[in-house]
Design an enzyme around this catalytic site. Structure first.
Site, PDB file in Angstrom:
ATOM      1  N   ARG A 204      26.442  -6.117 -43.585  1.00  0.00           N
ATOM      2  CA  ARG A 204      27.376  -5.338 -42.777  1.00  0.00           C
ATOM      3  C   ARG A 204      26.609  -4.315 -41.933  1.00  0.00           C
ATOM      4  O   ARG A 204      25.467  -3.954 -42.238  1.00  0.00           O
ATOM      5  CB  ARG A 204      28.370  -4.591 -43.664  1.00  0.00           C
ATOM      6  CG  ARG A 204      29.321  -5.480 -44.461  1.00  0.00           C
ATOM      7  CD  ARG A 204      30.284  -4.615 -45.262  1.00  0.00           C
ATOM      8  NE  ARG A 204      31.241  -5.418 -46.007  1.00  0.00           N
ATOM      9  CZ  ARG A 204      31.089  -5.826 -47.263  1.00  0.00           C
ATOM     10  NH1 ARG A 204      29.973  -5.503 -47.906  1.00  0.00           N
ATOM     11  NH2 ARG A 204      32.016  -6.535 -47.870  1.00  0.00           N
ATOM     12  N   LYS A 228      30.374  -1.824 -50.199  1.00  0.00           N
ATOM     13  CA  LYS A 228      31.662  -1.146 -50.295  1.00  0.00           C
ATOM     14  C   LYS A 228      31.938  -0.792 -51.751  1.00  0.00           C
ATOM     15  O   LYS A 228      31.598  -1.538 -52.660  1.00  0.00           O
ATOM     16  CB  LYS A 228      32.778  -2.051 -49.758  1.00  0.00           C
ATOM     17  CG  LYS A 228      32.816  -2.141 -48.241  1.00  0.00           C
ATOM     18  CD  LYS A 228      34.025  -2.937 -47.791  1.00  0.00           C
ATOM     19  CE  LYS A 228      34.151  -2.937 -46.266  1.00  0.00           C
ATOM     20  NZ  LYS A 228      35.344  -3.693 -45.821  1.00  0.00           N
ATOM     21  N   HIS A 304      29.567  -7.703 -36.313  1.00  0.00           N
ATOM     22  CA  HIS A 304      30.404  -8.406 -37.287  1.00  0.00           C
ATOM     23  C   HIS A 304      30.411  -9.908 -37.027  1.00  0.00           C
ATOM     24  O   HIS A 304      30.431 -10.704 -37.972  1.00  0.00           O
ATOM     25  CB  HIS A 304      31.828  -7.850 -37.252  1.00  0.00           C
ATOM     26  CG  HIS A 304      32.573  -8.065 -38.530  1.00  0.00           C
ATOM     27  ND1 HIS A 304      32.135  -7.567 -39.743  1.00  0.00           N
ATOM     28  CD2 HIS A 304      33.720  -8.737 -38.804  1.00  0.00           C
ATOM     29  CE1 HIS A 304      32.976  -7.921 -40.698  1.00  0.00           C
ATOM     30  NE2 HIS A 304      33.947  -8.631 -40.166  1.00  0.00           N
ATOM     31  N   ARG A 307      27.401 -11.438 -38.435  1.00  0.00           N
ATOM     32  CA  ARG A 307      27.612 -11.619 -39.882  1.00  0.00           C
ATOM     33  C   ARG A 307      28.431 -12.889 -40.135  1.00  0.00           C
ATOM     34  O   ARG A 307      28.106 -13.684 -41.022  1.00  0.00           O
ATOM     35  CB  ARG A 307      28.325 -10.385 -40.431  1.00  0.00           C
ATOM     36  CG  ARG A 307      28.804 -10.467 -41.870  1.00  0.00           C
ATOM     37  CD  ARG A 307      29.336  -9.094 -42.281  1.00  0.00           C
ATOM     38  NE  ARG A 307      30.278  -9.128 -43.386  1.00  0.00           N
ATOM     39  CZ  ARG A 307      29.956  -9.097 -44.676  1.00  0.00           C
ATOM     40  NH1 ARG A 307      28.677  -9.059 -45.027  1.00  0.00           N
ATOM     41  NH2 ARG A 307      30.876  -9.096 -45.617  1.00  0.00           N
ATOM     42  N   HIS A 330      31.779  -9.733 -50.759  1.00  0.00           N
ATOM     43  CA  HIS A 330      33.240  -9.762 -50.742  1.00  0.00           C
ATOM     44  C   HIS A 330      33.791  -9.465 -52.135  1.00  0.00           C
ATOM     45  O   HIS A 330      33.304 -10.012 -53.126  1.00  0.00           O
ATOM     46  CB  HIS A 330      33.758 -11.137 -50.297  1.00  0.00           C
ATOM     47  CG  HIS A 330      33.584 -11.391 -48.838  1.00  0.00           C
ATOM     48  ND1 HIS A 330      33.555 -12.664 -48.300  1.00  0.00           N
ATOM     49  CD2 HIS A 330      33.442 -10.544 -47.779  1.00  0.00           C
ATOM     50  CE1 HIS A 330      33.394 -12.579 -46.984  1.00  0.00           C
ATOM     51  NE2 HIS A 330      33.320 -11.316 -46.658  1.00  0.00           N
ATOM     52  N   TYR A 339      35.490 -19.178 -44.220  1.00  0.00           N
ATOM     53  CA  TYR A 339      34.390 -19.967 -43.659  1.00  0.00           C
ATOM     54  C   TYR A 339      34.522 -21.448 -43.973  1.00  0.00           C
ATOM     55  O   TYR A 339      33.945 -22.285 -43.284  1.00  0.00           O
ATOM     56  CB  TYR A 339      33.053 -19.388 -44.136  1.00  0.00           C
ATOM     57  CG  TYR A 339      32.930 -17.947 -43.725  1.00  0.00           C
ATOM     58  CD1 TYR A 339      32.735 -17.606 -42.390  1.00  0.00           C
ATOM     59  CD2 TYR A 339      33.103 -16.922 -44.652  1.00  0.00           C
ATOM     60  CE1 TYR A 339      32.684 -16.279 -42.001  1.00  0.00           C
ATOM     61  CE2 TYR A 339      33.046 -15.593 -44.263  1.00  0.00           C
ATOM     62  CZ  TYR A 339      32.842 -15.281 -42.934  1.00  0.00           C
ATOM     63  OH  TYR A 339      32.809 -13.969 -42.552  1.00  0.00           O
TER      64      TYR A 339
END
Length: 356
Positions: A204, A228, A304, A307, A330, A339
Site C-alpha cells: 500500500r 492496517k 493503488h 498494487r 487483506h 482478482y
C-alpha cells in the site's frame, strides 16, 4: 510509521482542532490509541466541512469553533440529508466518499450520546440525529469492482515497459526541458525503485512511504511494514524490485546526503542551498506516479492500481488466493477474491479468441 512522521501528523491534527469545537477535540483525543493518524486527520477534514456548512446555512454561530452541542441536538433528518446533498452536488463527492464522511460524523455523534458524560453523569447529547441516517447503498459486486479496475491496471507485458519508462524513457522524452531532465536524472533510481517495489510486492501507499532502511532484508527479499490495524508483517518483494532497490541504495547516501538519524528509505530531494532531507510523503509518491503515468499515456494509473496490477499478475501465475491475501494484507479473503474475477474475464477472452 516512525516517531518523526507521527509527530508531523499529530501537529497537523492539533492545528485543525484549534478551529473545531472543544467536544470534537475531546473525541479525537479518545481515538488516538485506536485509529491511525491519517484516519484522525481525515476525520478533522470531514468535521471542518460539516461545521462550516452549519455556519454557512446559519444553523450555528459565526465560526465553526463556536458551534454548541445544542445545535447538534436540534438538527433534523431533513437538514442532515441537505448536508449530504451538498456533499454530492456542490462538492462532487462520490457515494463512497459521502459514506466515509458520514461514518466519521456517526462516530462523533455516537461518542457524544453514548460515551461522553457531563459532571452530572449525563450524556452530552440526549438526541442523536445521525443514528437515523442511512449510508448510501453500495451494490457493487466483486465482478463489478473487477470490471472497473480492469481498465486501470498494467498487464504482464506492461510491467517492464512502465519500469523502463520511469528509469530511462521519461528523461529522454524531456531532454529539451533542462529542469525536468535534471530532476529526473537526480531521482530516477529512487523513482524506479518505488515503482518496482509496488509492482513487485503489492504494498500500500502508506506502507511504501513508511519504510526505513533497517526494515529491509535484501538477502531474503523481505521488507517489514506496518499494515492496517497497526499490525507488523514481513512482506516478500520480487528479484527486480531487489535489484532496483539495490541500485537506489548505492546512490542514496552520496546523492541525498542524509544525516545518520535519517534512515527513511525513500528521501525527498533537498530544496535550496541548505535544504534538509525529509521522508518522501505519501502525497509526494502519489504525485510522482501521476507524473509518470500521464507521460506514459496511462493517466488512470495510480499507486493503488499498481498494487492491483501486482495482485492480478500474482493470481494469474500462482492461483493461490490465501497466500495472495496474506501478501496484500487483506483482513477478509472476500476482498482478495476480486482478482479471481479479473482473471476469469481474461480466460473468457482467451477462449473466445480460439474461434477467430
Amino acid at each position: 510509521m516512525d516517531k518523526i512522521t507521527k509527530s508531523h501528523y499529530m501537529s497537523r491534527i492539533d492545528e485543525k482542532l484549534t478551529d473545531l469545537p472543544w467536544y470534537v477535540a475531546e473525541y479525537i483525543d479518545t481515538r488516538k490509541r485506536k485509529l491511525s493518524h491519517t484516519t484522525l486527520l481525515n476525520y478533522c477534514h470531514d468535521y471542518i466541512i460539516f461545521f462550516d456548512w452549519l455556519v454557512a446555512e446559519r444553523f450555528a454561530a459565526s465560526s465553526r469553533k463556536e458551534v454548541e452541542l445544542s445545535v447538534l441536538e436540534k438538527l433534523t433528518v431533513r437538514e442532515i440529508e441537505s448536508f449530504l446533498t451538498f456533499l454530492e452536488y456542490q462538492l462532487s463527492n462520490s457515494k463512497l466518499t459521502i459514506n466515509r464522511k458520514l461514518s466519521a460524523l456517526k462516530s462523533l455523534f455516537d461518542y457524544l450520546q453514548n460515551k461522553a458524560e457531563t459532571v452530572e453523569l449525563k450524556p452530552y447529547l440526549e438526541r442523536n440525529v445521525m443514528a437515523k441516517i442511512e449510508f448510501n447503498a453500495m451494490k457493487e459486486t466483486q465482478e463489478t469492482i473487477a470490471n472497473r479496475i480492469e481498465g486501470k491496471i498494467l498487464r504482464a507485458d506492461d510491467f517492464e515497459l512502465f519500469r523502463q519508462f520511469v528509469a530511462y524513457d521519461f528523461g529522454a522524452q524531456n531532454r529539451d526541458n533542462k529542469r525536468l531532465y535534471q530532476f529526473h536524472e537526480f531521482n530516477r533510481e529512487r523513482d524506479t525503485a518505488i515503482v518496482s517495489l509496488i509492482l513487485g510486492s503489492g504494498l500500500r501507499l502508506s506502507e511504501v512511504a513508511g519504510i526505513n532502511l533497517e526494515d529491509l532484508d535484501m538477502n531474503k527479499g523481505l521488507v517489514r511494514v506496518i499494515r492496517k490495524g497497526n499490525k507488523e508483517q514481513y512482506v516478500y518483494f520480487s528479484e527486480q524490485a531487489k535489484a532496483d532497490l539495490d541500485n537506489y541504495i548505492k546512490v542514496r547516501e552520496a546523492r541525498y546526503k542524509p544525516e545518520k538519524s535519517e534512515t527513511y528509505l525513500f528521501l525527498a530531494a533537498p530544496i535550496g542551498r541548505k535544504g534538509k532531507n525529509r521522508r518522501l510523503t505519501p502525497r509526494s509518491i502519489e504525485k510522482l506516479i501521476e507524473k509518470y503515468a500521464t507521460a506514459y499515456g496511462k493517466p488512470a494509473l495510480t499507486v493503488h492500481s499498481l498494487r492491483h496490477s501486482f495482485a492480478t499478475r500474482y493470481h494469474q501465475e500462482n492461483n493461490d488466493v490465501p497466500r495472495l491475501r496474506n501478501q496484500l494484507g487483506h483482513s477478509s479473503i472476500q476482498t482478495t477474491m476480486i482478482y479471481t474475477h479479473l482473471t476469469d474475464e481474461e480466460m473468457r477472452k482467451a477462449v473466445n479468441n480460439m474461434d477467430k
